[in-house]
Write an enzyme that holds these catalytic residues in place. Structure first.
Site, short mmCIF file in Angstrom:
data_model
loop_
_atom_site.label_atom_id
_atom_site.label_comp_id
_atom_site.label_asym_id
_atom_site.label_seq_id
_atom_site.Cartn_x
_atom_site.Cartn_y
_atom_site.Cartn_z
N ASP A 77 61.49 74.28 29.11
CA ASP A 77 61.08 75.55 28.51
C ASP A 77 60.66 75.39 27.05
OD1 ASP A 77 60.55 78.24 28.25
OD2 ASP A 77 62.63 78.87 28.12
N TYR A 78 59.91 74.33 26.78
CA TYR A 78 59.43 74.07 25.43
C TYR A 78 58.07 74.73 25.19
CZ TYR A 78 63.04 70.55 24.39
OH TYR A 78 64.24 69.90 24.13
#
Length: 809
Positions: free
Chosen positions: A484-485
């Site tokens: 989830d970057y």
């Protein structure tokens, strides 16, 4: 011979017994840590502490000497592990100082052979003197907690030379775009408020919107200022105009968004856009656009906004009335062209929360999707609309990439599951290029079902022609994102002056990974070097992983964790955190998740740098960024097992189903039982970076623990530990950086050259947005913040709806 009970007072025996017990606990934990391959110190320290306790119970002189030896050993150990880092010394020294202090106080009653007639370990006066010295050490440490400890200290002659003397003047006295301008630098040239007089800043006016930030609503808005009016939106998408000098409301408009299961706990409006149709520019090829030729009679100056139920609309900036010639009776439905929401997910998972980019007759928007709940989410398509008519001009989506940006025919849908763009774009009018960052294909933590185009465009910055949507280039900030970057901060445009006098037009992209990528905005070539480093590939069967990840030569808070970085409020929870660390999978950044044990995730998926972005002192080329330093952990878990043990699914909570993949994901913060992070402070900083050299000029902890509840208890003391930040900074020509996205309730003014806090103003509640500034019709410079409450607390306590303007007397 006298008995022990006559020689050892009851209180000393109680204290000694307690120390012995605590020492045995510390020793037992130390033995566990050794078995995990960790430090040996805690075992020996625990045994020594237990020995001191036994010595106190038995009134033996050696208890004092053992306590002092333990204190000396702890100091040597602390220095060998962490040098002179103040906050790392705190848990390593306080407990042993206290043990030594107790032994010193007891020294006149401690005897060599335990007999009353023996000489005591120390007489009353020497014991008192020693106790005072030890007490002074404890007091000194506690006093040190109340002053900031910079991670990087500014050099004595830290002033930056001006390289762009005309910076900021293109926007006049106004703030016409979310990032002040389409370059997103959040810089104003005003110097009426400066280092010398900022101490005199006071509240000019306070306005309350009437929409409290409760039930999942958050104020993250940065207002606009055009002419004599301030424009902002509430979390429920009401658009409000107030007088910029008096704060009096002029008008408001309520689009009445539908609240779905997806947005019930996620209500945001980070900003609005503005267009003056009389000032539209011709296309780069010299031809006039349809927007130039089809001028409406009304709504010539427009406020452009979006809703959490995925609609786009425009309002007359003077009256607040809906521009009904825009779209279909004033609205454009952004769900048109999207595939249906998966049946396994909530209703209406696509929505818009960020300010649109409005430039040269085009409104450019992306959208937010629910993360991690299911496969089959709608497309992350990015679209450009005519600001005058609402006509769809182009549509870029990752499935087509650079091949085609034309709108799809009616009735067709864009490919589902493509990486989305949910922030605000930037625009270079000279190049005609817009720049936007992308996220990831959902679900975020399982990569086994990724499309090739998702891997190509995940976590990227993409440059497209604003008029056509045609892609010019893209640059990926992470390879096959597992954590989830997604890149969410607005790109910042800057003309970087090199040492040889040449100027390179660059785009600066901040990332959740803490990496600061600086690229030539003409073609995406790195201007600051980028190195591709090897990472772990020991992943679950079926997972796709990359073996390298890009690292910029400029980064913030990205040093890899090691065991000695584990922290705690005391030696005991520090030991707990070290044990937890040794039990986790951790081979550096991008260590893949497993179902067998927890994996440490750092930088965490909240940042690094999140949607709030940074600011640029455009006059000097100094980048100002705030960051988050919060590690998380995660592990894969079968969905039926998660159901059995009672985990409740959500997109942001501790468990997500990732329906349609083999695994759900359980995740949480890496904290101690006391509720404090398990890693060294600061947990949030403000940094100044010289873009020409790449040097970090200063870095200071941002925010105190004063208003941050731990297990429901609010400390109420202003200890500048450096807490997770939200929102972004504002930089002014007066040599100041303003910031209010801290967990404590303050707006602060920092010295641009040193990071020193020059002023702070108490807010009624916390804030999450970015301050803005303008010069009003009265000739006064104003600084405005919106405060609706600190970042998500899970309750409706300490929430608000405040718009507060500051100026000099």
């Amino acid at each position: 011979m006298a008995t022990v009970s006559k020689r050892s007072p009851l209180l000393m025996r109680i204290v000694g017994g307690l120390l012995a017990l605590l020492g045995l606990v510390l020793a037992a934990g130390g033995a566990w840590l050794i078995a995990l391959g960790g430090s040996w110190f805690y075992l020996f320290a625990g045994l020594a502490m237990a020995g001191v306790g036994v010595g106190l119970v038995r009134a033996r002189a050696w208890a004092l000497w053992l306590a002092l030896a333990l204190l000396l050993a702890s100091a040597i150990w602390a220095f060998s592990e962490v040098g002179t880092d103040f906050w790392q010394w705190v848990p390593r020294s306080i407990a042993f100082l206290v043990v030594a202090l107790v032994a010193a106080i007891a020294a006149p009653r401690l005897y060599r052979d335990g007999d009353v007639g023996d000489r005591p370990a120390l007489g009353r006066k020497p014991a008192g003197a020693l106790a005072l010295v030890l007490l002074a050490g404890i007091v000194g440490i506690f006093a040190g907690m109340f002053r900031p400890h910079p991670t990087v200290v500014a050099k004595p002659d830290a002033s930056a030379p001006v390289v762009h003397p005309d910076a900021g003047q293109d926007s006049g006295n106004d703030w016409p775009a979310w990032g002040r301008n389409t370059g997103g630098n959040r810089y104003v040239q005003f110097d009426q408020i400066n280092k010398a007089n900022v101490k005199d800043l006071q509240v000019a006016w306070t306005y309350r919107t009437g929409d409290l930030a409760v039930d999942g609503a958050e104020y993250q808005v940065t207002p606009l200022k055009i002419d004599d009016t301030l424009y902002l939106c509430t979390p429920l998408n009401k658009v409000i105009a107030v007088d910029a000098v008096s704060g009096q409301e002029k008008w408001r408009y309520d689009p009445q968004p539908k609240i779905t299961a997806s947005t019930r706990g996620w209500k945001r409006c980070r900003g609005v856009g503005y267009a003056d149709l009389d000032q539209l520019r011709p296309s780069p090829d010299g031809h006039t656009t349809e927007a130039n030729t089809a001028m409406p009679a009304t709504c010539r100056k427009r406020i452009v906004s979006t809703t959490i139920d995925a609609r786009l609309f425009t309002l007359d900036a003077q009256t607040g009335k809906l521009c009904e010639d825009f779209g279909n009776q004033g609205f454009v439905d952004l769900t048109v062209g999207l595939s249906p929401t998966p049946a396994t997910s909530d209703e209406g998972t696509y929505n818009v929360t960020s300010a649109p980019l409005v430039a040269d007759g085009v409104v450019m928007v992306g959208g937010r999707l629910n993360d991690n709940l299911t496969v089959g989410e709608p497309s992350g398509v990015v679209r450009g609309f005519d600001v005058s008519t609402g006509e769809l001009l182009w549509a870029w989506d990752a499935a087509r990439g650079a091949s085609d940006s034309s709108p799809l025919p009616a009735g067709e849908t864009y490919a589902p599951e493509t990486p989305n763009f949910w922030g605000t774009a930037a625009y270079d009018p000279e190049l005609g290029l817009a720049y936007f960052p992308t996220g990831n294909q959902t679900p975020d933590f399982w990569t086994g079902n990724r499309h090739p185009y998702s891997d190509e465009y995940n976590d990227s910055i993409v440059a497209v022609e604003l008029k056509t949507g045609k892609e010019r280039w893209h640059f990926r900030t992470a390879n096959i994102d597992q954590f989830d970057y997604d890149v969410s901060s607005q790109p910042i445009l800057h003309d970087l002056k090199k040492a040889d006098g040449s100027v390179v037009p660059v785009v600066i992209q901040l990332t959740k990974r803490g990496q600061v990528f600086v690229l030539d905005r003409r073609d995406g070539t790195p201007v600051v070097p980028v190195e591709y480093r090897k990472v772990s590939t020991d992943a679950m069967p079926g997972m796709q992983v990359a073996d390298t990840q890009p690292h910029s030569a400029i980064s913030v808070g990205t040093e890899p964790f090691k065991e000695s970085d584990m922290w705690g409020a005391s030696i005991f929870d520090q030991l707990y955190c070290r044990i937890q660390f040794k039990q986790m999978r951790w081979e550096g950044e991008f260590t893949p998740l497993s179902d067998k044990q927890r994996t440490l995730i750092y930088p965490g998926y909240y940042g690094g740098m999140n949607w709030g972005g940074g600011a640029l002192d455009a006059a000097t080329g100094t980048l100002i960024v705030n960051d988050i330093r919060m590690a998380q952990w995660g592990r894969f878990i079968k969905q039926d097992e998660a159901l059995r043990i009672g985990l409740k699914p959500s997109t942001e909570g501790e468990y997500s189903t990732q329906t349609g993949t083999p695994w759900g994901v359980e995740r949480s913060m890496f904290i101690s039982p006391l509720g404090v992070p398990c890693f060294k402070p600061p947990f949030g900083t403000l940094s100044a970076i010289d873009l020409a050299s790449g040097e970090t000029k200063w870095q200071v902890p941002m925010g105190t623990i004063q208003d941050a509840p731990v297990h429901g208890i609010v400390p109420g003391v202003r200890i500048p530990l450096g807490m997770p930040t939200m929102g972004g900074p504002l930089v002014t020509g007066g040599g100041l950086t303003f910031f209010h996205g801290t967990l404590d309730y303050y707006v602060r003014a920092m010295d641009n050259d040193t990071g020193e806090e020059l002023w702070r103003g108490r807010l009624p509640v916390g804030g999450q947005g970015a301050p803005m500034s303008y010069v009003g019709a009265d000739g006064k410079q104003y600084v405005v913040v919106v405060a609706g409450g600190a970042t998500r607390t899970g309750t409706n306590d300490n929430r608000g709806d405040y718009v507060i303007a500051y100026r000099l007397p």
